[in-house]
Design an enzyme around this catalytic site. Structure first.
Site, mmCIF file in Angstrom:
data_model
loop_
_atom_site.group_PDB
_atom_site.id
_atom_site.type_symbol
_atom_site.label_atom_id
_atom_site.label_comp_id
_atom_site.label_asym_id
_atom_site.label_seq_id
_atom_site.Cartn_x
_atom_site.Cartn_y
_atom_site.Cartn_z
ATOM 1 N N ILE A 673 0.819 -1.224 0.000
ATOM 2 C CA ILE A 673 0.000 0.000 0.000
ATOM 3 C C ILE A 673 0.848 1.268 0.000
ATOM 4 O O ILE A 673 0.310 2.367 -0.101
ATOM 5 C CB ILE A 673 -0.949 0.045 1.219
ATOM 6 C CG1 ILE A 673 -0.163 -0.038 2.537
ATOM 7 C CG2 ILE A 673 -1.995 -1.041 1.139
ATOM 8 C CD1 ILE A 673 -1.026 0.173 3.770
ATOM 9 N N GLY A 674 2.159 1.145 0.099
ATOM 10 C CA GLY A 674 2.976 2.355 0.082
ATOM 11 C C GLY A 674 4.450 2.047 0.069
ATOM 12 O O GLY A 674 4.901 0.976 0.490
ATOM 13 N N GLY A 676 8.259 4.078 0.873
ATOM 14 C CA GLY A 676 8.902 5.264 1.422
ATOM 15 C C GLY A 676 10.392 5.079 1.476
ATOM 16 O O GLY A 676 10.936 4.030 1.120
ATOM 17 N N GLY A 677 11.078 6.134 1.947
ATOM 18 C CA GLY A 677 12.519 6.082 2.015
ATOM 19 C C GLY A 677 13.028 5.039 2.984
ATOM 20 O O GLY A 677 14.160 4.574 2.876
ATOM 21 N N GLY A 679 11.331 2.068 3.680
ATOM 22 C CA GLY A 679 10.838 0.714 3.425
ATOM 23 C C GLY A 679 9.452 0.682 2.824
ATOM 24 O O GLY A 679 8.781 1.706 2.720
ATOM 25 N N VAL A 681 5.429 -0.584 2.754
ATOM 26 C CA VAL A 681 4.381 -0.753 3.756
ATOM 27 C C VAL A 681 3.283 -1.640 3.177
ATOM 28 O O VAL A 681 2.829 -1.426 2.038
ATOM 29 C CB VAL A 681 3.781 0.609 4.188
ATOM 30 C CG1 VAL A 681 2.702 0.405 5.246
ATOM 31 C CG2 VAL A 681 4.876 1.526 4.728
ATOM 32 N N ASP A 808 10.862 14.850 11.513
ATOM 33 C CA ASP A 808 10.269 14.813 10.172
ATOM 34 C C ASP A 808 8.756 14.989 10.272
ATOM 35 O O ASP A 808 7.978 14.225 9.689
ATOM 36 C CB ASP A 808 10.620 13.495 9.478
ATOM 37 C CG ASP A 808 10.399 13.569 7.963
ATOM 38 O OD1 ASP A 808 10.312 14.699 7.432
ATOM 39 O OD2 ASP A 808 10.314 12.519 7.315
#
Length: 986
Positions: A673-674, A676-677, A679, A681, A808
């Protein structure tokens, strides 16, 4: 003696002793129960302070408890003990001999009930620096009080000033930094003639200083800063001849210093900054004991009195943004261990005083934007403590002392807009902390020394518009933090060093108007953050590197060089119109009227050639995509197969209703489902229907193979991933808060790491605001998200055992559950500040463009105030509906610049509110926007804490919020020594 007593009398005496012992035992038993009930109320506190509070120890051996001569409890001292919970005042006030109750600097919450008025024996009460709520009760019966500390405790509503009438013995009163209802300066206070300490800063006071202030002749400390007071300073203040500290900054006081102000000869610290004071400083000439004088941002005029140069204890002087004229007294700062001077933005003339660093303690010399002349005194080249040296925009001349460039603690050297000569010397190799050089528009000559590469912290170099010659040093590519390089309008020659391509932080390069030659290094095209490139008006030759086709620049100019060959099609756009003019050797593959065609002599028609090229490119791309797809599918299968072969270690942080096999079986492509920097998801649906989110971090190389233990670069990258994983686990495993995403467990192996979270079905706040329109966020929902997210950050900053800095904070890291309630997420960059370093900042670069606080561009240092800035950007997103970076903001502008440029008027304020927010909610939205502006203050010290942000967001009364000013730590003021931490143009 007893034998001589009559038997009846002896019997009565023994009976009396027995009776008294029973009474004493009963009193001790009652008091023990009271203290144990206090322990029970605070037992969830993260502290061992109550270990000694048990049934075996005597009461007087309880930690923090003192007793009188009769063994009764007369004091409770539990400040700075990390206590949390609601205080049982109904029990505490049953301690019949209690004289001192000190509970400051904890996390105590809830409301303070009316039962407090039953503590009638108290002479000392400290509830300051906690997180109480609601109004403070009437404590009129506490007539014996001498010390009352309630500052920064979260109290709201109307403060019971009338209860002070019964406390004629008060010696110290500190109730500032609380958002009380607006009220005039309380007249009850001026009748407390025994006061020696009065702290009323930031508690929403209005009106004038009453003439009765002159009654408080015992005062040593008087502070009422950060309020809404106005009018002139009364002459009666001159009666306070014992006063040592006077602070009333950030009000609207006007007029001149009254006659008699100079009678305050005991004054050591005086801060009247950020008011409307006018006239000269002549009344301050007798204040010879001053240690710190701050009067910046007023309307003062006239000269700085020559007597200031004789103040032998003066170490801080801040007079910037006034209308002062004349010279700076030459002896100023030469007597004591002088710390800083900021007299910027005046009309001062004459020379820079030479001896302000004679004691070797000076940290800041800030005299920019005046009319100073003469040379930079050579003495400052030996000022080894100097961090900020700013003398720009004057008329200084002569040679820059060589040692200035190599000051070992300097963070900024700003000498631009003068007539200074000399060169950047090799001393710069000693400038290990130097972040910024601003030397534009001087008469500097010579070459840029190769040793500049040893100033490894450099972020900005601006040597433009000088007479610098020679080559650009090859070693400049070693400056890994370099962001801005301005060398335009000099006499530089030679080629552009290809090593610049190693400066991965470079965003702005300007080398225009030099005599540079050779080819453009292709490595510049691979700079990941490059935003502006100007190489115009040089003698650069060769072709435009094909690597430039991947750049997306806001400013691009290669005009007036000797470039030849084809112009890459990606650069043939309207935005770059004129950027390549003056290069007769260039030709166009497209139709650019000002350039000749690259294939003018070819027999094949242009349309046919274009068609063939398009088909060839499309076919190649199709093959490449097919190959990549098949490779990715195979890689995914290999990884899924590898998952089940690994040996796993499970660490649970909550009661689990699933097994590791259920998680491992769900880590597959269809559940992704996603990305990112840190890893991928995956969404996992358990057999019981519960949904989870799993972050998967592979410790493998780009091919999916296990990393070789012999490859040091790979090991370094692996360790980096491992540290990121460990940071997230370490942070989240200890956190229990409704507004922080819940981590159920971690599942680790040698080559893979999994984090199992609660699943957030409504995605992120970014999605809801900027991407998805399926669920429109109404204002009530936005407000609740703001409050919830603020509480989550407040917990990280103030509620954990140790301070957690997220680093962040952004809308994509605020997740929304099924009820659109927010959760702070993604702690891969989080920093837990260890107890032994307090609030020291970390130098690791972190964050997302648009949310990054301005101090990153200055020192790359991060603390909790950097989180506050990022959260302020999120609040602006919620109110405006805009992304942090939008084209409409303009070049090098973000949402903070845009909002601040619009809110100078009520109409401008209304214009930035999201049009989807109904008119009836505009006032509430503007209140939140004002909080956002506070959070995004340039100076970190001026930003509120997250605790204050929560209080402000929860305050529904518009009258209260208009006056909210930043609260300070404790009752002291944060001294700001410079009005800007980075250049306005940056």
């Amino acid at each position: 003696m007893l034998a001589a007593m009559p038997s009846r009398l002896l019997s009565s005496f023994c009976y009396l002793l027995f009776f008294l012992s029973l009474v004493a035992a009963g009193v001790e038993s009652d008091e023990r129960q009271i203290l144990l009930s206090l322990k029970a109320a605070l037992e969830k506190s993260n502290t061992n302070v109550f270990d000694s509070w048990n049934d075996t120890n005597s009461l007087c051996k309880f930690h923090g408890i003192t007793c009188n001569s009769e063994g009764s409890v007369n004091g409770i001292e539990l400040s700075y003990q990390k206590l949390s919970g609601v205080l049982p005042f109904d029990s505490i006030c049953q301690l019949q001999s209690l004289e001192k109750l000190s509970l400051g600097f904890n996390f105590l919450n809830g409301k303070v009930e009316e039962d407090l008025k039953n503590c009638v024996t108290l002479w000392y009460l400290d509830l300051g620096n906690n997180i109480f709520s609601g109004p403070f009760p009437d404590i009129s019966p506490l007539s014996q009080l001498q010390y009352l500390y309630l500052n920064q405790s979260g109290f709201t509503g109307a403060f019971p000033w009338k209860s002070l009438v019964n406390m004629a013995g008060l010696v110290q009163l500190s109730v500032g930094d609380n958002p009380f209802d607006i009220t005039p300066f309380p007249t009850e206070v001026v009748n407390l003639k025994n006061l020696n300490w009065l702290y009323l800063s930031n508690c929403t006071l209005t009106g004038k200083i009453p003439a009765g202030i002159g009654n408080l002749t015992e005062l040593r400390n008087l502070e009422f800063s950060d309020n809404f007071m106005s009018g002139e300073i009364p002459a009666e203040i001159g009666k306070l001849q014992k006063l040592q500290q006077l602070e009333f900054y950030n009000n609207s006081f006007s007029g001149k210093f009254p006659v008699g102000f100079g009678n305050l000869t005991s004054l050591k610290n005086f801060d009247g900054s950020m008011n409307l004071l006018e006239g000269d400083l002549s009344e301050l000439r007798p204040l010879t004991n001053l240690v710190s004088l701050q009067l910046f941002e007023n309307n003062l005029s006239g000269q700085i009195p020559e007597e200031f140069g004789e103040f032998k204890q003066l170490v801080n002087l801040s007079l910037y943004r006034n209308g002062l004229t004349g010279p700076i007294p030459q002896k100023i700062g030469s007597w004591a261990e002088f710390n800083f001077i900021d007299a910027s933005e005046n009309f001062l003339n004459g020379s820079i005083p030479p001896d302000m660093c004679s004691k070797g303690k000076m940290v800041a010399l800030l005299l920019l934007q005046n009319k100073l002349t003469g040379e930079i005194p050579a003495s400052y080249a030996n000022c080894l403590t100097l961090k900020r040296f700013r003398v720009s925009n004057n008329s200084l001349s002569g040679t820059v002392p060589a040692g200035i460039w190599g000051l070992p603690k300097a963070e900024i050297i700003d000498i631009e807009l003068n007539q200074l000569e000399g060169s950047v010397t090799s001393d710069i190799k000693n400038a290990k902390t130097l972040a910024q050089i601003y030397a534009r528009m001087n008469r500097l000559a010579g070459e840029i020394p190769e040793e500049i590469s040893e100033a490894s912290k450099l972020v900005t170099i601006d040597l433009s518009e000088n007479q610098i010659s020679g080559k650009i040093p090859v070693g400049i590519g070693e400056l890994k933090q370099l962001s801005t390089l301005h060398l335009q309008s000099n006499k530089l020659a030679g080629s552009i060093p290809s090593s610049l391509g190693s400066c991965n932080s470079l965003s702005d390069i300007d080398m225009a108007k030099n005599s540079l030659s050779g080819e453009i290094p292709s490595s510049l095209g691979y700079l990941p953050t490059l935003n502006s490139l100007n190489l115009s008006y040089n003698d650069i030759s060769g072709e435009i590197p094909m690597s430039f086709t991947s750049l997306r620049l806001s400013l691009f100019d290669l005009s007036n060089n000797q470039l030849r060959g084809p112009i890459p099609q990606a650069l043939s756009i309207q935005a770059y119109n004129g950027s390549l003019n003056g290069n007769p050797g260039l030709c166009s593959l497209d139709v650019i009227s000002s350039f000749r065609s690259c294939s003018a002599n070819s027999g094949m028609s242009k349309d046919v050639r274009t068609l063939i090229i398009c088909f060839a490119i499309a076919f190649i791309l199709l093959l490449v995509c097919l190959g990549l797809y098949l490779q990715l599918k195979q890689k995914e299968k290999d990884r899924e197969r590898s998952l089940k072969e690994e040996s796993w270690d499970v660490k649970s942080f909550h009661v689990l209703s699933f097994t590791e096999d259920e998680i491992l079986d769900s880590i597959k492509q269809e559940n992704l489902i996603g990305k990112g920097g840190s890893g991928n998801v995956y969404k996992v649906i358990l057999s019981n229907g519960k949904e989870l989110a799993v972050k998967h971090i592979w410790n493998t190389d780009s091919t999916g193979r296990k990393k070789s233990r012999s490859s040091s670069p790979m090991l370094a990258k692996r360790r980096e991933k491992s540290k990121e994983f460990d940071a997230e686990v370490q942070t989240l495993s200890s956190i229990r808060h409704v507004n922080v995403v819940k981590l159920y467990c971690s599942i680790t192996s040698e080559d893979s790491s999994l984090l199992v979270y609660e699943y957030m079905p409504n995605g992120s706040l970014w999605d809801r605001l900027h991407t998805s329109r399926k669920v429109e966020l109404d204002w009530d929902t936005r407000y609740e998200i703001a409050v919830g997210a603020a509480k989550g950050l407040e917990y990280l900053h103030h509620g954990c055992e140790r301070l957690v800095i997220h680093r962040d904070v952004k809308s994509s890291n605020i997740l929304l559950d099924e009820f659109l309630k927010p959760r702070i997420a993604d702690f891969g960059l989080a920093k837990i500040v260890q107890a032994d370093i307090g609030k020291d900042s970390t130098h690791v670069i972190a964050g997302t463009h648009g949310y990054i606080a301005p101090e990153y561009g200055y020192t790359y240092k991060v603390n909790e105030k950097s989180d506050v800035y990022s959260f302020g950007v999120v609040l602006m997103e919620l109110v405006t509906g805009k992304r942090p970076i939008e084209p409409e903001f303009g070049d090098n502008k973000d949402i903070v610049n845009w909002v601040c440029s619009k809110v100078q008027s009520k109409d401008g304020m209304n214009s930035v509110v999201d049009s989807r927010i109904p008119e009836r909610y505009k006032d509430e939205a503007i209140k939140v926007l004002k909080i956002a502006i506070l959070c995004t203050a340039t100076l970190p010290a001026l930003r509120p804490t997250m605790r204050s942000v929560v209080q402000m967001l929860e305050d529904a009364d518009p009258c209260k919020l208009v006056g909210i000013v930043i609260s300070k730590d404790g009752s002291g003021k944060v001294e700001v020594t410079d009005k800007e931490l980075f250049k306005p143009s940056s």
